[in-house]
Design a protein around this motif. Structure first.
Motif, short mmCIF file in Angstrom:
data_model
loop_
_atom_site.label_atom_id
_atom_site.label_comp_id
_atom_site.label_asym_id
_atom_site.label_seq_id
_atom_site.Cartn_x
_atom_site.Cartn_y
_atom_site.Cartn_z
N MET A 1 -3.79 -8.23 -4.07
CA MET A 1 -4.45 -7.64 -2.89
C MET A 1 -5.78 -7.34 -2.96
N THR A 2 -6.59 -7.81 -1.89
CA THR A 2 -7.98 -7.63 -1.99
C THR A 2 -8.26 -6.23 -1.63
N GLN A 3 -9.74 -5.68 -1.90
CA GLN A 3 -10.26 -4.63 -1.53
C GLN A 3 -10.11 -4.46 0.08
N GLU A 4 -10.65 -5.38 0.76
CA GLU A 4 -10.37 -5.21 2.35
C GLU A 4 -9.10 -5.25 2.71
N GLU A 5 -7.98 -5.71 2.04
CA GLU A 5 -6.51 -5.52 2.57
C GLU A 5 -6.08 -3.98 2.14
N ARG A 6 -6.68 -3.62 0.82
CA ARG A 6 -6.45 -2.08 0.46
C ARG A 6 -6.86 -1.09 1.57
N ASP A 7 -8.27 -1.34 2.04
CA ASP A 7 -8.90 -0.44 3.08
C ASP A 7 -8.02 -0.50 4.28
N GLU A 8 -7.74 -1.84 4.92
CA GLU A 8 -7.01 -1.78 6.01
C GLU A 8 -5.50 -1.02 5.71
N ILE A 9 -4.74 -1.27 4.79
CA ILE A 9 -3.73 -0.44 4.40
C ILE A 9 -3.90 1.03 4.15
N LYS A 10 -4.92 1.37 3.72
CA LYS A 10 -5.33 2.74 3.99
C LYS A 10 -5.44 3.29 5.25
N VAL A 11 -6.20 2.81 5.95
CA VAL A 11 -6.45 3.32 7.35
C VAL A 11 -4.98 3.36 8.25
N GLU A 14 -3.16 6.41 6.64
CA GLU A 14 -3.83 7.70 7.39
C GLU A 14 -3.49 8.00 8.72
N THR A 15 -3.41 6.91 9.40
CA THR A 15 -3.11 6.89 10.96
C THR A 15 -1.63 7.14 11.37
N SER A 16 -0.70 6.64 10.41
CA SER A 16 0.56 6.88 10.25
C SER A 16 1.09 8.23 9.96
N ILE A 17 0.42 8.83 9.01
CA ILE A 17 0.42 10.45 8.48
C ILE A 17 0.06 11.18 9.62
N HIS A 18 -0.97 11.02 10.34
CA HIS A 18 -1.57 11.59 11.23
C HIS A 18 -0.67 11.79 12.59
N THR A 19 -0.01 10.58 12.72
CA THR A 19 0.97 10.40 14.00
C THR A 19 2.44 11.11 13.63
N LEU A 20 2.84 11.17 12.33
CA LEU A 20 4.18 11.63 12.00
C LEU A 20 3.89 13.21 11.83
N LYS A 63 10.14 13.41 8.20
CA LYS A 63 9.51 13.89 7.04
C LYS A 63 9.76 13.09 5.68
N LEU A 64 11.01 12.56 5.59
CA LEU A 64 10.84 11.36 4.61
C LEU A 64 10.00 10.48 4.38
N ARG A 65 9.61 9.68 5.76
CA ARG A 65 8.59 8.81 5.79
C ARG A 65 7.11 9.39 5.51
N LEU A 66 6.84 10.65 6.13
CA LEU A 66 5.94 11.26 5.71
C LEU A 66 5.56 11.41 4.08
N THR A 67 6.57 11.76 3.58
CA THR A 67 6.46 11.88 1.89
C THR A 67 6.07 10.71 1.29
N ARG A 68 6.72 9.46 1.75
CA ARG A 68 6.47 8.13 1.23
C ARG A 68 5.03 7.70 1.66
N LEU A 69 4.59 8.04 2.76
CA LEU A 69 3.22 7.44 2.98
C LEU A 69 2.32 8.12 2.34
N THR A 70 2.44 9.69 2.02
CA THR A 70 1.57 10.45 1.10
C THR A 70 1.47 10.01 -0.30
N ASN A 71 2.62 9.48 -0.88
CA ASN A 71 2.80 9.17 -2.08
C ASN A 71 2.07 7.75 -2.04
N ALA A 72 2.33 6.83 -0.93
CA ALA A 72 1.61 5.43 -0.97
C ALA A 72 -0.11 5.80 -0.95
N LEU A 73 -0.42 6.79 -0.29
CA LEU A 73 -2.14 7.22 -0.19
C LEU A 73 -2.56 7.68 -1.55
N LEU A 74 -1.55 7.89 -2.16
CA LEU A 74 -2.06 8.61 -3.75
C LEU A 74 -2.12 7.22 -4.52
#
Length: 112
Positions: A1-11, A14-20, A63-74
């Motif tokens: 995965m390229t850095q650009e793709e990682r940046d896109e995934i990170k955004v 973060e957007t999904s976490i905020h929405t959840l 809440k489960l998805r929020l936990t998984r997304l938080t872990n993915a962000l880490l």
């Protein structure tokens, strides 16, 4: 995965976490107990209890998805992001765009 793709995934994460978090806050209001002295008719009360049950289920899944997304962000800067935990092959970027918390490729996820 390229850095650009990682940046896109990170955004996306973060957007999904905020929405959840917003969705969970709304659901927490909807799942508050229905007071027994509330002046609802019998059927309306049963409908409200049924709706409350559905909202509880949605909130639990959120809440489960929020936990998984938080872990993915880490894991966002770690090399294991985007690598299937079963077959150790790269997870397709299309899947990561849709479900950035994915830890399995489509093929391995379908085996579960």
């Amino acid at each position: 995965m390229t850095q650009e793709e990682r940046d896109e995934i990170k955004v996306r994460i973060e957007t999904s976490i905020h929405t959840l978090k917003e969705q969970i806050a709304i659901l927490e209001e909807k799942v508050k107990p229905i007071a027994p002295d509330c002046s609802l008719g019998r059927l309306t009360r049963l409908e409200a209890m049924g709706e409350q049950h559905v909202n509880n289920k949605i909130m639990d899944e959120s809440k489960l998805r929020l936990t998984r997304l938080t872990n993915a962000l880490l894991r966002i800067d770690k090399p294991m992001l985007g690598i299937c935990i079963e077959c150790e092959e790269p997870i397709k970027i299309e899947r990561m765009r849709i479900r950035p918390e994915s830890v399995r490729c489509v093929e391995c996820a379908n085996l579960l």
